[in-house]
Motif scaffolding. Structure first.
Motif, short mmCIF file in Angstrom:
data_model
loop_
_atom_site.label_atom_id
_atom_site.label_comp_id
_atom_site.label_asym_id
_atom_site.label_seq_id
_atom_site.Cartn_x
_atom_site.Cartn_y
_atom_site.Cartn_z
N GLY A 73 0.79 -1.23 0.00
CA GLY A 73 0.00 0.00 0.00
C GLY A 73 0.82 1.27 0.00
N VAL A 74 1.95 1.25 0.70
CA VAL A 74 2.75 2.47 0.85
C VAL A 74 4.21 2.08 1.09
N GLU A 75 5.11 2.94 0.63
CA GLU A 75 6.53 2.77 0.94
C GLU A 75 7.13 4.13 1.23
N ALA A 76 8.14 4.14 2.12
CA ALA A 76 8.72 5.41 2.56
C ALA A 76 10.19 5.21 2.91
N VAL A 77 10.92 6.33 2.88
CA VAL A 77 12.29 6.33 3.37
C VAL A 77 12.35 7.20 4.62
N THR A 105 2.67 5.15 -3.25
CA THR A 105 1.54 4.37 -2.74
C THR A 105 1.00 3.50 -3.88
N ASP A 106 0.01 2.70 -3.52
CA ASP A 106 -0.66 1.88 -4.53
C ASP A 106 -1.73 2.66 -5.28
N GLY A 107 -1.90 3.92 -4.94
CA GLY A 107 -2.92 4.75 -5.59
C GLY A 107 -4.22 4.80 -4.81
#
Length: 149
Positions: A73-77, A105-107
């Motif tokens: 769903g989401v990725e972050a640094v 995100t997946d939108g």
């Protein structure tokens, strides 16, 4: 979006491109900013070490971690603020418990869910340095491109 907007370290285009190239695996790339203080336009509300005189200045962020939600769903640094004396400030310069840039995100998933993702844990990495300008903005992740381009 809050009517007063927010203060953020807005990535310069080459830094956003670095994040998208190295970390983006989801269909909706963001890699736009690190939120400092949400819901205000008063520079007195900036968290330390920032002051109103820092608006418009460029700062260096160091990528120190990465996480991607299991369901995609989401990725972050995770980022730290590189200070003028060379020290890396890893906490306290944003209102978020873990300073970060939502990469993608997946939108469907809201970018703000990156906060929960990172509180649950992340992989420590020695990532790239990023340049970002301290700005007040109303840019929204609900827009097609948060940079307005």
């Amino acid at each position: 979006m809050h009517p007063d907007g927010y203060f953020a370290l807005v990535l310069d285009p080459p830094s956003a491109e670095i994040l998208q190239r190295r970390f983006c695996t989801l269909p909706r790339p963001l890699a736009h900013h690190c939120t400092l203080r949400y819901g205000t336009k008063n520079p007195a509300d900036l968290p330390p070490p920032f002051t109103a005189s820092d608006l418009g200045r460029t700062f260096t962020l160091a990528v120190t971690g990465y996480a991607r939600r299991d369901d995609g769903g989401v990725e972050a640094v995770v980022v730290g603020l590189l200070l003028a004396d060379g020290r890396l400030l890893e906490h306290g310069f944003t209102e978020n418990a873990i300073p970060h840039v939502t990469v993608a995100t997946d939108g469907v998933t809201e970018p703000a869910t990156a906060n929960d993702l990172l509180r649950a844990g992340f992989e420590r990495i020695a990532g790239p340095l990023l340049l970002a300008r301290l700005e007040h903005t109303w840019a929204s992740s609900s827009q097609e491109d948060p940079r307005g381009a």
